[in-house]
Design an enzyme around this catalytic site. Structure first.
Site, PDB file in Angstrom:
ATOM      1  N   THR A 171     -11.325  53.156  33.211  1.00 52.15           N
ATOM      2  CA  THR A 171     -11.603  52.747  34.592  1.00 52.15           C
ATOM      3  C   THR A 171     -11.701  51.228  34.613  1.00 52.15           C
ATOM      4  O   THR A 171     -12.651  50.651  34.075  1.00 52.15           O
ATOM      5  CB  THR A 171     -12.911  53.381  35.108  1.00 52.15           C
ATOM      6  OG1 THR A 171     -12.743  54.801  35.169  1.00 52.15           O
ATOM      7  CG2 THR A 171     -13.248  52.860  36.502  1.00 52.15           C
ATOM      8  N   LYS A 173     -10.342  56.296  42.037  1.00 55.43           N
ATOM      9  CA  LYS A 173     -11.562  56.396  41.223  1.00 55.43           C
ATOM     10  C   LYS A 173     -12.690  55.567  41.841  1.00 55.43           C
ATOM     11  O   LYS A 173     -13.854  55.980  41.831  1.00 55.43           O
ATOM     12  CB  LYS A 173     -11.286  55.923  39.794  1.00 55.43           C
ATOM     13  CG  LYS A 173     -12.503  55.836  38.861  1.00 55.43           C
ATOM     14  CD  LYS A 173     -13.060  57.193  38.462  1.00 55.43           C
ATOM     15  CE  LYS A 173     -14.362  57.074  37.652  1.00 55.43           C
ATOM     16  NZ  LYS A 173     -14.155  56.817  36.233  1.00 55.43           N
ATOM     17  N   LYS A 192     -20.716  48.876  35.844  1.00 50.58           N
ATOM     18  CA  LYS A 192     -19.373  48.327  35.645  1.00 50.58           C
ATOM     19  C   LYS A 192     -18.453  48.779  36.791  1.00 50.58           C
ATOM     20  O   LYS A 192     -17.723  47.968  37.384  1.00 50.58           O
ATOM     21  CB  LYS A 192     -18.786  48.795  34.310  1.00 50.58           C
ATOM     22  CG  LYS A 192     -17.439  48.178  33.989  1.00 50.58           C
ATOM     23  CD  LYS A 192     -16.617  49.028  33.018  1.00 50.58           C
ATOM     24  CE  LYS A 192     -16.023  50.229  33.732  1.00 50.58           C
ATOM     25  NZ  LYS A 192     -15.072  51.001  32.925  1.00 50.58           N
TER      26      LYS A 192
END
Lengths: 294, 294
Positions: B98, B173, B241
């Protein structure tokens, strides 16, 4: 044949089908509504009509109220010709409106003076849940009173939870609405982000709804937002009322809550644009506007 | 017997079981990891080991990367002895980390110069999903490249969505994580509100989780918060993150998003209290602290 006599006050979009389910369950039913025309259908099915909340109470062992807001409940219970003017000892009042937990506690004290008791039992599931007797019912009050009225709850809902003392039904409903508000704004933000980044929003919803991002709000309201279908399942104005109750309870309990006040402020913009009677999915228009879309 | 040769770079908590599922599917597999000890188990099961990402690429038609963050992906693909140094024409790189959608687009341009292409395919479902091959995979890139690698995706996941051009997997995502963050703070706020108002939090969750307030976060993390179980399913540091990636993408696309930045700020407090390696349910401690609980 059930032998509890039941009274029902409030023939609105929720109250009428809930009362009908009780009538269909075979309970002797007396009803009251400010606007008399809304009582006709149930009267034709066998319900008695009363001229005041007091008269409903005088004819019923269990009195259910399903009205809009705290002042309305106070009016039908303790106002002129209200429930307390007619109520008999050992009766139970069930308030199924969504109102202030504090007000429920005050009304319960009032009813105790008449040797009666109050159950607060707000619901979720909307008009469809009311019609199909699939409401979620969150109840607070004395446990033995709850047990006594449980068969009635089963006529109206399929998920019935005893949450604690008087007011705990309302507090649980407010938890429900805190979750609804947060999940709703999440759906809106993901869709606005998708649109600004040229994703197909329907594909995005399908890709994420089965996992850790999944929610009832996403599965049910996401596709409506994509289709620009703003018909109300649950109206902006009503969520605003519940958010106001949350803000009051948050203040009383000194709780730090951040998203519900935020959603409340954003929905004011929806109301200011004339969308108060639309479904809560209309929140998407507010954030689209903030992001310069449309 | 599948005839595509596959390379896999990154044997972390996600990468190792994903690579193992590919090996179990019968694909010839070459692996690389900075820390060589983490490759041993798969080598003993028949995987070849390479000395660099470049060597992986020279031996593979499909090269999968599963590392931590944008700089790590850039390093293994375009750094010293990186994938582009060894890659053969017509190969496909699948980045399942990701990371930034922008970085994926840059890497795709670099790979096109080598007559290769990139698919960005981040996942959700955690280490359990990686082990059981039940990941959700959100893929972006050229459609025909996606079709070519689809059999590989099916070795690792059970919900595979083609989301659009390169970067669209990452953007989807990020939508997923916008929803996760909003639903998470909703759960936390409902529980803190319940606690401050003396409700039984477990009863509250049971009462509301089946209706309009329901979410994966509530059903899965709510009970862990109540049980004070802060073991990581998904770590605070990793959500931070992802939230940073959301803030970057939000800024680039001029999108007005309110809850993800809020959750990012609140989780900084969790990190400051040393809870970065705990599960995201540790957010509840931050809001309890704000509300004077404990």
């Amino acid at each position: 044949m059930p032998n509890l006599s039941v009274g029902f006050i409030g023939m609105g979009i929720m109250g009428r089908p809930m009362a009908e389910n009780i009538l269909d369950g075979g309970y002797p039913l007396t009803i009251y509504n400010r606007t008399i025309s809304k009582t006709k259908e149930l009267v034709s099915k066998g319900a008695k009509i009363a001229n005041s909340p007091a008269e409903v109470a005088s004819l019923s062992e269990i009195i259910i109220t399903m009205v809009s807001d705290s002042p309305d409940v106070v009016e039908v219970i303790s106002g002129k010709d209200g429930v307390v003017d007619g109520i008999r000892a050992n009766s139970i009042v069930i308030d199924m409106s969504t109102i202030s937990p504090e007000v429920e506690r005050e009304l319960d004290r009032l009813l105790h003076d008449r040797k009666c008791t109050l159950i607060d039992a707000p619901v979720s599931g909307g008009d469809v849940g009311a019609q199909n007797a699939t409401l979620s019912i969150m109840a607070g009050g004395e446990r033995e009173s709850f047990e006594r009225v449980l068969p009635l709850f089963k006529m109206m809902g399929n998920s019935i939870t005893y949450c604690g003392s008087v007011g705990c039904g309302q507090l649980t409903k407010l938890c429900n609405q805190i979750l609804v508000a947060a999940n709703l704004i999440g759906v809106v933000e993901s869709l606005v982000f998708a649109k600004k980044n040229h994703l197909d929003p329907s594909v995005m919803i399908e890709a994420v709804k089965g996992g850790a991002a999944g929610s009832w709000q996403l599965s049910n309201l996401g596709p409506k937002m994509v289709a620009r279908d703003f018909e109300p399942g649950f109206m902006v104005d009503l969520l605003q009322k519940d958010l106001r109750l949350i803000l009051e309870a948050v203040s009383l309990s000194e709780t730090s809550i951040l998203t519900a006040p935020l959603v409340h402020k954003l929905l004011r913009s929806a109301q200011a644009h004339g969308d108060g009677q639309e479904g809560t999915q209309a929140l998407v228009k507010v954030l689209e506007n903030l992001s310069g879309l449309k």
